[in-house]
Design a protein around this motif. Sequence first.
Motif, PDB file in Angstrom:
ATOM      1  N   ILE A  56      -0.344   4.513  -1.913  1.00 25.76           N
ATOM      2  CA  ILE A  56      -1.716   4.963  -1.755  1.00 25.76           C
ATOM      3  C   ILE A  56      -1.745   6.466  -1.495  1.00 25.76           C
ATOM      4  O   ILE A  56      -0.862   7.022  -0.846  1.00 25.76           O
ATOM      5  CB  ILE A  56      -2.395   4.187  -0.608  1.00 25.76           C
ATOM      6  CG1 ILE A  56      -3.906   4.219  -0.759  1.00 25.76           C
ATOM      7  CG2 ILE A  56      -1.967   4.710   0.746  1.00 25.76           C
ATOM      8  CD1 ILE A  56      -4.608   3.182   0.108  1.00 25.76           C
ATOM      9  N   ARG A  57      -2.752   7.122  -2.016  1.00 30.58           N
ATOM     10  CA  ARG A  57      -2.807   8.587  -1.932  1.00 30.58           C
ATOM     11  C   ARG A  57      -3.325   9.047  -0.568  1.00 30.58           C
ATOM     12  O   ARG A  57      -4.042   8.311   0.117  1.00 30.58           O
ATOM     13  CB  ARG A  57      -3.710   9.129  -3.040  1.00 30.58           C
ATOM     14  CG  ARG A  57      -5.183   8.799  -2.834  1.00 30.58           C
ATOM     15  CD  ARG A  57      -6.035   9.384  -3.949  1.00 30.58           C
ATOM     16  NE  ARG A  57      -7.462   9.144  -3.699  1.00 30.58           N
ATOM     17  CZ  ARG A  57      -8.427   9.552  -4.502  1.00 30.58           C
ATOM     18  NH1 ARG A  57      -8.112  10.201  -5.606  1.00 30.58           N
ATOM     19  NH2 ARG A  57      -9.689   9.301  -4.218  1.00 30.58           N
ATOM     20  N   LYS A 102      -9.909   1.685   3.787  1.00 32.57           N
ATOM     21  CA  LYS A 102     -10.917   1.434   2.757  1.00 32.57           C
ATOM     22  C   LYS A 102     -10.483   0.289   1.850  1.00 32.57           C
ATOM     23  O   LYS A 102     -11.280  -0.595   1.498  1.00 32.57           O
ATOM     24  CB  LYS A 102     -11.146   2.694   1.920  1.00 32.57           C
ATOM     25  CG  LYS A 102     -11.874   3.812   2.643  1.00 32.57           C
ATOM     26  CD  LYS A 102     -12.058   5.000   1.710  1.00 32.57           C
ATOM     27  CE  LYS A 102     -12.787   6.141   2.412  1.00 32.57           C
ATOM     28  NZ  LYS A 102     -12.940   7.317   1.509  1.00 32.57           N
ATOM     29  N   ALA A 103      -9.212   0.304   1.466  1.00 33.09           N
ATOM     30  CA  ALA A 103      -8.697  -0.757   0.599  1.00 33.09           C
ATOM     31  C   ALA A 103      -8.740  -2.112   1.299  1.00 33.09           C
ATOM     32  O   ALA A 103      -9.053  -3.139   0.678  1.00 33.09           O
ATOM     33  CB  ALA A 103      -7.262  -0.432   0.176  1.00 33.09           C
ATOM     34  N   LYS A 150      -6.674   6.427   6.182  1.00 33.43           N
ATOM     35  CA  LYS A 150      -8.097   6.264   5.873  1.00 33.43           C
ATOM     36  C   LYS A 150      -8.286   5.486   4.585  1.00 33.43           C
ATOM     37  O   LYS A 150      -9.114   4.570   4.508  1.00 33.43           O
ATOM     38  CB  LYS A 150      -8.772   7.634   5.770  1.00 33.43           C
ATOM     39  CG  LYS A 150     -10.287   7.541   5.613  1.00 33.43           C
ATOM     40  CD  LYS A 150     -10.915   8.931   5.638  1.00 33.43           C
ATOM     41  CE  LYS A 150     -12.442   8.828   5.493  1.00 33.43           C
ATOM     42  NZ  LYS A 150     -13.071  10.182   5.536  1.00 33.43           N
ATOM     43  N   ASN A 151      -7.519   5.828   3.564  1.00 34.41           N
ATOM     44  CA  ASN A 151      -7.641   5.123   2.279  1.00 34.41           C
ATOM     45  C   ASN A 151      -7.116   3.693   2.366  1.00 34.41           C
ATOM     46  O   ASN A 151      -7.615   2.796   1.689  1.00 34.41           O
ATOM     47  CB  ASN A 151      -6.903   5.891   1.180  1.00 34.41           C
ATOM     48  CG  ASN A 151      -7.661   7.131   0.743  1.00 34.41           C
ATOM     49  OD1 ASN A 151      -8.887   7.160   0.788  1.00 34.41           O
ATOM     50  ND2 ASN A 151      -6.935   8.158   0.341  1.00 34.41           N
ATOM     51  N   GLN A 190       0.817  -1.220   0.000  1.00 33.57           N
ATOM     52  CA  GLN A 190       0.000   0.000   0.000  1.00 33.57           C
ATOM     53  C   GLN A 190       0.848   1.267   0.000  1.00 33.57           C
ATOM     54  O   GLN A 190       0.339   2.355   0.267  1.00 33.57           O
ATOM     55  CB  GLN A 190      -0.899   0.001   1.247  1.00 33.57           C
ATOM     56  CG  GLN A 190      -1.778  -1.229   1.383  1.00 33.57           C
ATOM     57  CD  GLN A 190      -3.125  -1.052   0.723  1.00 33.57           C
ATOM     58  OE1 GLN A 190      -3.301  -0.164  -0.100  1.00 33.57           O
ATOM     59  NE2 GLN A 190      -4.073  -1.896   1.067  1.00 33.57           N
TER      60      GLN A 190
END
Length: 352
Positions: free
Chosen positions: A157-158, A167-168, A163-164, A154
């Motif tokens: 990831i942006r 989600k992933a 948080k993202n 990861q």
Amino acid sequence: MVPLGWIGGTCGLLLAAAISMYANALLGRLHEAGGKRHIRYRDLAGHIYGRKMYALTWALQYINLFMINTGFIILAGQALKAIYVLFRDDGLLKLPYCIALAGFVCALFAFGIPYLSALRICIPGSQSNRIFTTIGAVANLVFAYNTGMLPEIQATIRPPVVKNMEKALWFQFTIGSLPLYAVTFMGYWAYGSSTSSYLLNSVHGPAWIKVVANFSAFLQTVIALHIFASPMYEYLDTRFGSGQGGPFAIHNVVFRVAVRGGYLTVNTLVAAMLPFLGDFMSLTGALSTFPLTFVLANHMYLMVKGPKLSAFQKGWHWLNVVGFSLLSVTAAVAALRLIILDSSTYHLFADM
């Protein structure tokens, strides 16, 4: 699923997914510990514990990767043999030959539906043998979901990163797990049911379905091996490669071919020598996946977030640390026992 049965296997898969999701979520929340993004698991461990833990985490990670890569080559070899047996069951093409061919194809791919095998629905042997086999299966369940490499996977990831990442993870362990469940359950049903087993294995059965399934498995394992071998390639290129002349300079190309080919050659040799590698994967799951994914994740969370946690939360994480440590030791003992038993049953380069 075989050692655990329908109920135990199904519950085990779901429970392993839940605890794996939780442990990886803890790692995700530590991704920016100390105000800095840690794009490698070993960097995070080194930041929290120091240089010695950095080295230990690095070793456990790459043992994990080596076993995963070796296992993929075995699966690819088994798929090739299964296709051959459908047309010529003369015993001429042995499993070690198929594994060697699979390793060669994987090496070629490096430079530029899970395998449905016949299952033993009942576990032979004494009661103690069934118990130890079941414990080994538990370690394999965990091994199926985890690599101990969440920060590496990861890393790009942006923002907002944590948080993202969560989600992933939710997507991965819900929607992303459905194909795994579908193939596992359908394969288990197909080879477990007497009627479907007869249809799939009879001379007049739909051979083309088995060819497509095994050929798809072969292609999938070749691609997956390349993905899981990438961290090893990255380390070898960074540690020993030359940064001069660009990636397509002759000396860099020769280096990559020699090093990556050598790494996959070792993988292939181990795969051909030890086709009962599932026992060793149980041991790897016990000594590497359990500590990395569950024990270390919970303890690192305590180290970083401890002052902000309630007494109940601290007790919960310590319970996880102790509980998974005991489970790791138990699974390691069971795996060693299975290795000893199978080593007396199967010889090196066995045609299983």
